[in-house]
Design an enzyme around this catalytic site. Structure first.
Site, PDB file in Angstrom:
ATOM      1  N   GLU A 147      -9.374   5.134   1.788  1.00 18.52           N
ATOM      2  CA  GLU A 147      -8.154   5.632   1.135  1.00 18.52           C
ATOM      3  C   GLU A 147      -8.532   6.416  -0.111  1.00 18.52           C
ATOM      4  O   GLU A 147      -9.407   5.976  -0.853  1.00 18.52           O
ATOM      5  CB  GLU A 147      -7.242   4.464   0.763  1.00 18.52           C
ATOM      6  CG  GLU A 147      -6.695   3.751   1.983  1.00 18.52           C
ATOM      7  CD  GLU A 147      -5.790   2.553   1.633  1.00 18.52           C
ATOM      8  OE1 GLU A 147      -5.452   2.377   0.454  1.00 18.52           O
ATOM      9  OE2 GLU A 147      -5.446   1.808   2.552  1.00 18.52           O
ATOM     10  N   ARG A 182      -4.614  -4.237   5.700  1.00 17.99           N
ATOM     11  CA  ARG A 182      -5.768  -3.525   5.166  1.00 17.99           C
ATOM     12  C   ARG A 182      -6.350  -2.644   6.267  1.00 17.99           C
ATOM     13  O   ARG A 182      -6.378  -3.046   7.439  1.00 17.99           O
ATOM     14  CB  ARG A 182      -6.853  -4.516   4.711  1.00 17.99           C
ATOM     15  CG  ARG A 182      -6.590  -5.207   3.392  1.00 17.99           C
ATOM     16  CD  ARG A 182      -6.730  -4.237   2.211  1.00 17.99           C
ATOM     17  NE  ARG A 182      -6.552  -4.895   0.915  1.00 17.99           N
ATOM     18  CZ  ARG A 182      -5.410  -4.906   0.228  1.00 17.99           C
ATOM     19  NH1 ARG A 182      -4.336  -4.323   0.718  1.00 17.99           N
ATOM     20  NH2 ARG A 182      -5.347  -5.500  -0.961  1.00 17.99           N
ATOM     21  N   ASP A 190      -0.036   2.325   7.094  1.00 21.14           N
ATOM     22  CA  ASP A 190       0.137   2.488   5.645  1.00 21.14           C
ATOM     23  C   ASP A 190      -1.184   2.249   4.919  1.00 21.14           C
ATOM     24  O   ASP A 190      -1.287   2.522   3.728  1.00 21.14           O
ATOM     25  CB  ASP A 190       1.197   1.498   5.148  1.00 21.14           C
ATOM     26  CG  ASP A 190       1.585   1.739   3.701  1.00 21.14           C
ATOM     27  OD1 ASP A 190       2.010   2.869   3.392  1.00 21.14           O
ATOM     28  OD2 ASP A 190       1.454   0.805   2.879  1.00 21.14           O
ATOM     29  N   HIS A 203      -0.349   4.052   1.568  1.00 20.00           N
ATOM     30  CA  HIS A 203      -0.454   2.707   0.990  1.00 20.00           C
ATOM     31  C   HIS A 203       0.650   2.465  -0.045  1.00 20.00           C
ATOM     32  O   HIS A 203       0.376   2.300  -1.242  1.00 20.00           O
ATOM     33  CB  HIS A 203      -1.836   2.488   0.347  1.00 20.00           C
ATOM     34  CG  HIS A 203      -2.182   1.026   0.213  1.00 20.00           C
ATOM     35  ND1 HIS A 203      -3.468   0.547   0.304  1.00 20.00           N
ATOM     36  CD2 HIS A 203      -1.388  -0.066   0.021  1.00 20.00           C
ATOM     37  CE1 HIS A 203      -3.454  -0.778   0.150  1.00 20.00           C
ATOM     38  NE2 HIS A 203      -2.209  -1.155  -0.018  1.00 20.00           N
ATOM     39  N   VAL A 235       0.068  -2.704   7.833  1.00 19.73           N
ATOM     40  CA  VAL A 235       0.426  -2.698   6.419  1.00 19.73           C
ATOM     41  C   VAL A 235      -0.450  -3.682   5.653  1.00 19.73           C
ATOM     42  O   VAL A 235      -0.161  -4.016   4.501  1.00 19.73           O
ATOM     43  CB  VAL A 235       1.916  -3.058   6.195  1.00 19.73           C
ATOM     44  CG1 VAL A 235       2.822  -1.949   6.701  1.00 19.73           C
ATOM     45  CG2 VAL A 235       2.255  -4.390   6.835  1.00 19.73           C
ATOM     46  N   SER A 238       3.750   0.637   1.120  1.00 16.28           N
ATOM     47  CA  SER A 238       4.802  -0.144   1.782  1.00 16.28           C
ATOM     48  C   SER A 238       5.473  -1.142   0.846  1.00 16.28           C
ATOM     49  O   SER A 238       6.651  -1.417   0.970  1.00 16.28           O
ATOM     50  CB  SER A 238       4.251  -0.867   3.016  1.00 16.28           C
ATOM     51  OG  SER A 238       3.410  -1.940   2.644  1.00 16.28           O
TER      52      SER A 238
END
Lengths: 343, 343
Positions: free
Chosen positions: A279, A250, A274, A298, A248, A300
Site C-alpha cells: 500500500e 490485511r 480495501d 484502505h 477489509v 473502510s
C-alpha cells in the site's frame, strides 16, 4: 528530524499546567497529521511528538509510545533505543506492523483501538457487497459515458457469506449481514455451534472445505503467522464459480497473484479490496482495472471523526495507565490480537 | 404489426392442448421481450401476443389484458377497441401509465404485481445510501484513474431518513434501513404512531415540516394526482443542507429543474436517481454529470429472475380469474394503488 517536545514546564508548550517532575514521558509517532485533542494528555505528561526519523531519539527515556501513525513499522528498527518503554498503544485494530520478536518477547504491554472500527467497517462491507450485487461500478461507468443501459441485478437476501475473522469487526459485519437477510457463517480458530453473532463458526483449518458453498467471502482476520497468505491458490480454486472475495483485513491475508489469476480466468465474478499486500497499491498492479474488481484505498473504517475517536480511546487508556487501573484492549502478543472474552 | 395469435386449436400454437370454445381471450402486450413461462396460460386461453402497434386489433373481443410491457401507455389511445375487456393486469407495482379516466371510470378490474419488487428495491435503496455515504462513485472514478486517495466517509448508523410512500416497497425499505441502524420516519396519507415497519408515519401534508430533520429522503410513493411533483422547489429548499435525495418511485414525483438547482447551489450533497421524468434520461440532462449524483436506468427492482416472477404472479391471478376466485392486488383506481390491509 529531531522530535518536537511538548514539555509542560516550558513556555512553548500547548498548556501551562505544571506537572510533577516524575511525570511520564510519552512519545507520539505522528503520521501525516498531528493527532487532535491531545490537550488533556499534554497536561499530565511530557509529550514528545516525532516522525519516523526522530523516533530513535524520542524513545530514549520514554515510558510510553502512542503509534498514531499506525501503519509505521519503524519501531522495530529503533527498538534498541526503547530503554525504558513499558507500553505501546496502536491507533488501529491490527497490530501486525509491531509484532516483531523483540517486542513480543519483551515486557512491554501492547494495546490497540479495538471497537472503533467495528460499525464503520461493517457498513462499508455491506456497501461493497451491495455494490457488487447491484453492479454499481458498471452503472457508474455507464453514467460517465451518458449511456442508459438497463440490466438485471442480484439479490443479496439468502446469499451465503463466509466471514473469516471472529473478532469484534467480524462480529459487527456478521450482525449487519444477517440483519439484511444474508446467510452468514463465521470462521475462526475454534468451531462454535451457537455463536450469538455468527450462528455457526467453522474452524480456519476447514477453510477449503467450506469455501465451495459461499457466494461471498469476507476476509477480516488479524494478520498473524497463521493467517498470512491463507487465501492462496488452493483457496481461490475452492471458491464457488461466480463467487466474490472481499478483503477489509490485511492485504497479506491473500496471495495477490493467485487472486488475480482466479479473477482473470473468470472463476471469481469479482472482488472488493480495501487492503493490499503493498500500500498504496502500485501503479502497475493489474487489480486497478480488472473487471468486477473494486479498489479502495484502505479506508473502510475511517469515518468522519475517526481521528478524534482514536485519540479518545488512547486518552482513556492513558488515564488508566497513569492511575494504575487495568488497560483496555491488551493484545495477546503471541496470538497477535486482543482475545475475545468468553467467545 | 398484426398480433401474433397463439390459438391452441391451430398447429402453430406453442401447445396442442385442446381448450374449450368458451376459452377466454387474453391479450399480452409484449415489450422488447416475449414473456417467459407462458405455457400454462396458453393451455387454457386463446393468447394474442402483440406490440403497441397491434394492440387495437388484438383487444377486439379480448377478455383480459396482461401489460407485460408495463411502461406502455398505449392502452389509452386504443381504449375504444376494448369492447369486451374485463381485467387488466400490469407487470409492475406502479400503474400510473394506465390510470386514465376511461379505465378509471370503467368496470374493468385493474391488478398489479405488488410484492415482487419489495425486497429487491429495499436492497437497492440501502446500496444507494451506502454508495452515497461511503463515496463509492468517487472511489470508482479514482480507481479508473489509478489514483490512491484516502478519504474519510460517513456513517449511516443514526442517520435520519424519511421514506415517502408507505406501500409494501416503502415498508420493506424501512425495515431494511432500520435493521442497519438508521432512524426511519415514514410519510403517507395518514399519520400513524406505532407503525410496525416505520415506527412513526407523518402525513404527506407535513412534508416541508419534516424535511429539515432528514439526512436522506427516499421517494417511493405511487404516482398519483396527489403525489405528482411533490418534491418541488419548496421541498428541496426545506431539506437539510448536505442532505441527499433518493428516488426509486417515479420521476414525476420530483420537479427535475428544482432538484438540479438544489444540487447545483450545493444545498443538497447528492442524489441517487433510478427514475426520471423522461426515460431514458435524455442525453442533454444535467443529471448525467452533476457531482454527487448517481444515475441508474430504472432497474432498482429488476433482479435476476424478475421476469419469471412477474409471469408467475400473473399466472396465479389468471388461474384465480378463470376459477372465479378473488383476484390478488386489486388496484383502487381512485387512489391509484392497492390499498394496504389495515394500515
Amino acid at each position: 528530524m529531531a522530535p518536537r517536545i511538548v514539555d509542560n514546564h516550558t513556555t512553548d508548550s500547548y498548556r501551562v499546567n505544571v506537572i510533577g517532575t516524575n511525570s511520564p514521558v510519552l512519545v507520539v509517532l505522528e503520521g501525516d497529521q498531528h493527532p487532535p485533542r491531545m490537550g488533556p494528555i499534554e497536561a499530565s505528561a511530557l509529550v514528545r511528538y516525532t516522525r519516523e526519523d526522530g523516533l530513535a531519539e524520542a524513545l530514549r527515556g520514554a515510558d510510553a509510545l502512542f503509534l498514531y501513525d499506525f501503519q509505521s513499522s519503524a519501531l522495530r528498527d529503533v527498538w534498541s533505543s526503547a530503554d525504558r518503554l513499558r507500553w505501546v498503544h496502536v491507533a488501529a485494530a491490527g497490530v501486525d506492523p509491531v509484532l516483531f520478536p523483540e517486542l513480543r518477547e519483551s515486557q512491554v504491554v501492547l494495546t490497540n483501538s479495538r471497537g472503533v472500527f467495528d460499525g464503520p467497517i461493517a457498513e462499508y462491507v455491506l456497501g461493497l457487497i451491495l455494490a457488487l450485487a447491484k453492479d454499481f461500478a458498471h452503472t457508474i461507468e455507464l453514467q460517465r459515458q451518458g449511456r442508459w443501459l438497463h440490466r438485471e441485478s442480484e439479490r443479496i437476501a439468502g446469499a451465503r457469506v463466509l466471514v473469516v475473522g471472529t473478532g469484534p469487526i467480524g462480529r459487527a459485519i456478521a450482525r449487519m449481514l444477517r440483519a439484511v437477510g444474508m446467510q452468514v457463517t463465521g470462521m475462526g480458530r475454534r468451531s462454535q455451534a451457537d455463536d450469538p453473532d455468527f450462528g455457526t463458526v467453522r474452524p480456519s483449518a476447514e477453510l477449503v472445505r467450506w469455501l465451495p458453498e459461499m457466494d461471498y467471502v469476507v476476509a477480516v482476520a488479524p494478520l498473524t503467522e497463521q493467517t498470512k497468505g491463507m487465501f492462496d491458490e488452493a483457496a481461490f480454486a475452492a471458491m464457488k464459480p461466480g463467487a466474490r472475495f472481499v478483503n477489509v483485513g490485511r492485504g497479506a491475508l491473500m496471495d495477490t497473484s493467485a487472486l488475480v489469476a482466479a479473477l482473470r480466468d473468470g472463476r471469481l465474478a469479482g472482488a472488493a479490496l480495501d487492503v493490499f499486500e503493498t500500500e498504496p497499491l502500485p501503479d502497475d498492479s493489474p487489480l486497478w482495472n480488472l473487471p468486477g474488481v473494486l479498489v479502495s484505498p484502505h479506508m473502510s473504517g475511517d469515518f468522519v471523526g475517526w481521528r478524534d475517536t482514536l485519540v479518545e480511546v488512547f486518552a482513556d487508556n492513558f488515564q488508566r495507565w497513569q492511575t494504575g487501573r487495568p488497560l483496555r484492549n491488551v493484545v495477546d502478543k503471541q496470538l497477535g490480537y486482543v482475545p475475545s472474552r468468553g467467545v
